[in-house]
Each structure stands twice: as structure tokens, then as C-alpha cells.
Design a protein around this motif. Structure first.
Motif, PDB file in Angstrom:
ATOM      1  N   ARG A 143     109.728 125.342  68.148  1.00  0.00           N
ATOM      2  CA  ARG A 143     110.162 123.949  68.167  1.00  0.00           C
ATOM      3  C   ARG A 143     111.252 123.756  67.116  1.00  0.00           C
ATOM      4  O   ARG A 143     110.995 123.932  65.915  1.00  0.00           O
ATOM      5  N   ARG A 169     113.805 121.867  64.527  1.00  0.00           N
ATOM      6  CA  ARG A 169     113.631 120.701  63.663  1.00  0.00           C
ATOM      7  C   ARG A 169     114.788 120.649  62.669  1.00  0.00           C
ATOM      8  O   ARG A 169     115.551 121.604  62.525  1.00  0.00           O
ATOM      9  N   THR A 170     114.900 119.551  61.953  1.00  0.00           N
ATOM     10  CA  THR A 170     115.961 119.370  60.967  1.00  0.00           C
ATOM     11  C   THR A 170     115.465 119.782  59.592  1.00  0.00           C
ATOM     12  O   THR A 170     114.383 119.366  59.154  1.00  0.00           O
ATOM     13  N   ARG A 171     116.247 120.612  58.910  1.00  0.00           N
ATOM     14  CA  ARG A 171     115.875 121.031  57.558  1.00  0.00           C
ATOM     15  C   ARG A 171     116.075 119.886  56.574  1.00  0.00           C
ATOM     16  O   ARG A 171     117.017 119.113  56.671  1.00  0.00           O
ATOM     17  N   GLY A 227     110.638 121.562  55.876  1.00  0.00           N
ATOM     18  CA  GLY A 227     110.794 121.577  57.323  1.00  0.00           C
ATOM     19  C   GLY A 227     111.267 122.900  57.887  1.00  0.00           C
ATOM     20  O   GLY A 227     111.658 122.975  59.054  1.00  0.00           O
ATOM     21  N   TYR A 258     104.350 125.218  62.951  1.00  0.00           N
ATOM     22  CA  TYR A 258     105.377 124.236  63.331  1.00  0.00           C
ATOM     23  C   TYR A 258     104.969 122.827  62.908  1.00  0.00           C
ATOM     24  O   TYR A 258     105.810 122.033  62.461  1.00  0.00           O
ATOM     25  N   ASP A 274     107.050 120.324  60.645  1.00  0.00           N
ATOM     26  CA  ASP A 274     107.366 118.978  61.124  1.00  0.00           C
ATOM     27  C   ASP A 274     106.972 117.915  60.103  1.00  0.00           C
ATOM     28  O   ASP A 274     107.596 116.843  60.031  1.00  0.00           O
ATOM     29  N   ASP A 301     113.286 129.996  61.470  1.00  0.00           N
ATOM     30  CA  ASP A 301     114.589 129.333  61.453  1.00  0.00           C
ATOM     31  C   ASP A 301     115.650 130.215  60.800  1.00  0.00           C
ATOM     32  O   ASP A 301     116.824 130.160  61.178  1.00  0.00           O
TER      33      ASP A 301
END
Length: 512
Positions: free
Chosen positions: A266, A268-270, A296, A457, A461, A481
Motif C-alpha cells: 500500500r 503512502r506519503t512519507r 510512514g 502497513y 499508515d 518503500d
């Protein structure tokens, strides 16, 4: 990059038409649980036979029946046409059955040679003949490909992968007719995995029965001639040939449902930097290492066994003291003296070797889960609140699908994967901001893997950070990531997700 099994082994000989090993309607019951329920299957000499199933499916219980550790409630085991009910491991070994368990059974304070030949130590006039002992051990070590290991070295000074090879060597010395491997490659380097394939090939060619327990699908299709699937203590199906069998069919038989994508990444934004490592060096880390981990983010550390991945994070988490560098956590310079200091600051590490470093084997599931967070469940500020601890345990048993008869069950009786879930639940019960997971899915089945990945995840999140140390190329490529690659105690590169491939990571990890 690694040799295919057929390149190592050549063409497999045809197995005998009559089964050498026959498991006949075996049932094993413990208080509150039926671990095996009328299991029957056959395995032939000259055959590598995989045993597949989720954690708690009954594979380990069956291996313990074969080795005489577990007594059957009903049923029997037949070897070469003779019925057996082994009372202990000595009886099983005398009949030619050897089990190489994932959780090692070596004596850490004895030498490599003494562990290899335990029970067969050479004597001269009633005294230990060390010259013959070391000479025989040297032959075995060379055969295993462990040419750099000295026979006099204490086992406690070896890596987990090297200890696994010593365990394998000990079984080979017993000249067993049935040899079972339980997750044998989970801690092995690329070189050791290649050597294991050669050993398995030789055993197959010698006409022995090789039982092979693994959760790595690629190994099953590459190395095995047949596969038996277990689920919830029951025999689901035996495939006498791998021809026509595919990955999806095997997974669906194991879990009782279809799993489209076990990794389920999934994006996501760091967020902001949570952990900053600047010039850290110390035991196992020969060159100063620097990198940041963001909120994140799932940050991976990949490398061969002995590359310094675990050693680096042990320096960060207070397990060992760094000789140089600075650790900045949540904006503050920190130098943790103990793992307890790191935990109280919000940083926890789940170790690779859960048996010796992660669990208290004689304690219950509840005690293992609550041992660190017990301070949150006090009455009147000092009294232990057993009911709240039990509620917390039952909550995580449900959330993580931990297979256990109950919260008061001794953790040592759980499968390895379920023990790992209890360790994860321990840190989830804490106020942790950064989770270091060292081989988090080692020995864990495909269904439980997806549960754990989703959990990682979820943590990311929530704005927490996760560092995953893994030697599983497919895993590290799919869930992270960014991936930092270590080689010989040095961080050689950090690869962003859109540039990560198994080939690139392995080329960076291998010695130039």
C-alpha cells in the motif's frame, strides 16, 4: 543468481514403487487441542517430499511424531514395512529417522566438533581423542562447504546460518534413512543455500527419504518431487508429482481460500524524519553508516548473512554500544545503554532468533505478550492487574489470529510463526514509534505473512516507522518503500522502490 536445483542435482532417480515411509491414520491430541487428526500419507525412497501448510497446520507435530518427541494418540508410522511407535528421539534415530529442526538444538558452550559427534565421540584409552575428533569434524565441515569454520570453535560464536549447517551435518553423520528438514534455508546465506541443495540432491540420489518443510514456494517447485498439504491438523491432499501443479492451487489448498497477492503493498506519503543515523560504526559494522528513516515509511535492510544488517540495528537499539557515530531519534540525540532504554523512548527490535532472544519458553502466551507493557496494567499504582493483562492478550490473539488453545498456554508449545506473532503483539502493546523487524516472517506461512504485512502497513499508515531486516529477496522487494543494501559491514547503497529489483539488490549485496 543462484543455481537451480537441477543444475546442482542433475536428473532425479525414479523413486521406488513401494513407499518406504508410511504415516498411517495418525492422531495426536493435547489438552484442549487435536494437533493431528487421522493423518495418512506415503513417501518414497529417492524422493524429496515437501510438507506444506500454514503455521499450526500440524507439520511440526508430525515431525515430532517421527522423531519420538510426541506420542501418538492413535495410528502408527511404518518404515520399510515395519510398524513403529517411537518412545523417544533415541529410538527414532536408531531406526534411521533424523529431524533437522528450524529451532536449533545445538549445545552453544560445546565446540563445533563436539556438537557434530555428540554421542559418537572418539576415545583413546578411555579419554577423548581430540585429534580424531577434529579430523572427522573437518571432513564434515568441508563436505558442508563450511571451510572457514574451525572444529574447535564454540557454537555460540557462529552465525545462525553456520549453526544451521552444523545441525545438518550432525544428522548426516547418523546415516539416517529418513531425513526431515524444517525450514532449512531460513537463516542460510546464498553460498550455504547452494550447498544445501547439493546435500539434498546427494541424499535423494542415495535413495533416502527426504522430507522438506518450507514456506518458500520457489523451493518447493525447484527442489521437490512430491508434496503433501496439511490444514488445521488434517491431511488435505498429496500430489505424487509436481507436474501440472501451480502456485495458486497449492496456496488455496493450504489456506482454504484464494490469496491473490500475499504482499498487498500500500503506497503512502512519507512524513518527517523519525530516526537519523550518522556515521554509526561498531561490532559487525566496519564502515560508518548514515541514513534517515521517515514517519510512514517501511525501510528495508538487505544483505547476505553476516553483512552487518542486524548488527547495525543492534547498535542503534542499545543491544550493543557503537564505537562511533550519532543516533538522533524524534529530534533528540540518543545513546541507548540498554534495549530497555530504547523501548521506553519508543524504539523496539524484534530479534531474528526468537527462541533464544525473543521468548520466555516456559512462560505462558499472556506472560510473554505482557512482559514489557505490564506497567500499563497496574492497580493502585503497584499491584499487577491480571484481568487487564488477560484482556490485552485475548484482544491480540483475535487481532493477529494467533493459533493457541488459550492465553495461559506455554508459548513453547506454539508453532514458530505463532510465537513470532506473540512477539509482535508485545511491541504493539507498547508505546512504540519505530519497529525494527529482524526477519519478521522467518518460518511463517503464506496466510500469516499477509496478516503481518498488513500490520506493518497499518503501522506506517499511523505515522510510525518500520525497519525490516530480511534476506528474502521477494519480500524485501515487494513491501519496502526504500531498501538499504549492506555488504561486509558497509552500507553500499539505498535504492528507492521504483528502482528496486531482485537482480539489483543481489548484485549490490554480493562481493565484487
Amino acid at each position: 543468481m543462484s543455481l537451480a536445483f537441477d543444475e546442482v542435482a542433475g536428473t532425479a532417480p525414479l523413486p521406488s514403487t513401494q513407499a518406504f515411509l508410511k504415516v498411517d491414520n495418525v492422531t495426536v491430541e493435547f489438552p484442549g487441542v487435536r494437533a493431528l487428526d487421522g493423518v495418512s500419507f506415503e513417501a518414497h525412497a529417492g524422493q524429496v517430499h515437501a510438507l506444506m501448510g500454514e503455521n499450526g497446520a500440524g507439520k511440526s507435530t508430525l515431525l515430532k511424531v517421527l522423531s519420538g518427541v510426541n506420542r501418538v494418540t492413535s495410528g502408527a508410522v511404518w518404515l520399510d514395512g515395519e510398524r513403529h511407535l517411537f518412545a523417544n528421539a533415541r529410538e527414532a534415530l536408531a531406526q534411521g529417522v533424523a529431524i533437522i529442526y528450524q529451532e536449533l538444538t545445538l549445545s552453544p558452550n560445546l565446540s563445533v566438533a563436539e556438537n557434530l559427534l555428540l554421542g559418537q565421540l572418539p576415545e583413546n584409552r578411555g579419554l577423548l581423542d581430540r585429534k580424531r575428533l577434529y579430523a572427522r569434524a573437518r571432513e564434515v565441515l568441508d563436505d558442508l562447504g563450511e571451510t572457514e569454520v574451525h572444529p574447535a570453535t564454540k557454537v555460540r560464536d557462529l552465525s545462525i546460518g553456520q549453526q544451521q549447517m552444523i545441525e545438518i551435518g550432525r544428522a548426516l553423520l547418523r546415516d539416517a534413512r529418513v531425513i526431515a528438514f524444517d525450514e532449512p534455508t531460513s537463516s542460510l546465506s546464498v553460498h550455504e543455500t547452494r550447498q544445501l541443495k547439493r546435500i539434498v540432491k546427494r541424499l535423494r540420489d542415495e535413495g533416502r527419504v527426504v522430507l522438506y518443510v518450507t514456506h518458500r514456494m520457489e523451493e518447493v517447485f525447484e527442489m521437490c518431487d512430491a508434496v503433501t498439504v496439511f490444514r488445521d491438523g488434517c491431511h488435505i491432499r498429496t500430489h505424487d508429482t509436481m507436474q501440472g501443479l501451480d502456485h495458486d492451487t497449492l496456496v488455496s489448498e493450504m489456506v482454504g481460500r484464494d490469496i491473490e497477492d500475499v504482499y498487498g503493498y500500500r503506497p503512502r506519503t512519507r512524513g518527517e524524519v523519525l530516526l537519523s543515523i550518522a556515521g554509526v560504526a561498531g561490532h559487525g559494522v566496519t564502515s560508518p553508516v548514515s541514513f534517515d528513516v521517515h514517519r510512514g515509511e517501511v525501510f528495508g535492510l538487505f544483505g547476505l548473512v553476516g553483512a552487518g544488517r542486524s548488527e547495525l540495528m543492534r547498535l542503534v537499539c542499545g543491544v550493543e554500544a557503537p564505537s562511533a557515530g550519532e543516533v538522533r531519534f524524534q529530534g533528540q540525540v540518543r545513546r541507548f545503554s540498554t534495549p530497555g532504554d530504547a523501548i521506553r523512548a519508543g524504539l523496539a527490535m524484534c530479534p531474528e532468533d526468537r527462541k533464544s532472544q525473543g521468548i520466555f519458553p516456559i512462560a505462558s502466551v499472556s506472560d510473554n505478550l505482557n512482559i514489557s507493557c505490564r506497567r500499563f496494567f497496574k492497580r493502585l499504582g503497584w499491584m499487577r492487574h491480571a484481568r487487564r493483562e488477560l484482556d490485552n492478550t485475548e484482544d491480540y490473539i483475535r487481532r493477529l489470529s494467533i493459533k493457541t488453545p488459550g492465553p495461559r498456554t506455554p508459548i513453547a508449545s506454539l508453532s514458530g510463526g505463532n510465537q513470532q506473532k506473540v512477539i509482535l503483539a508485545r511491541w504493539l502493546s507498547e508505546q512504540i514509534e519505530l519497529f525494527v523487524m529482524d526477519e519478521p516472517t522467518r518460518g511463517i506461512d503464506v496466510g500469516a505473512r499477509r496478516d503481518i504485512y498488513n500490520l506493518l502497513y497499518d503501522l506506517a499508515d499511523e505515522g510510525k516507522s518500520v525497519v525490516v531486516i530480511s534476506s528474502d529477496l521477494a519480500e524485501i522487494t515487494a513491501i519496502c518503500d526504500r531498501v538499504g543494501v549492506m555488504r561486509d559491514g558497509e552500507l553500499v547503497d539505498i535504492v528507492p522502490r521504483d528502482q528496486v529489483t531482485p537482480e539489483r539488490l543481489l548484485s549490490l549485496a554480493l562481493p565484487s
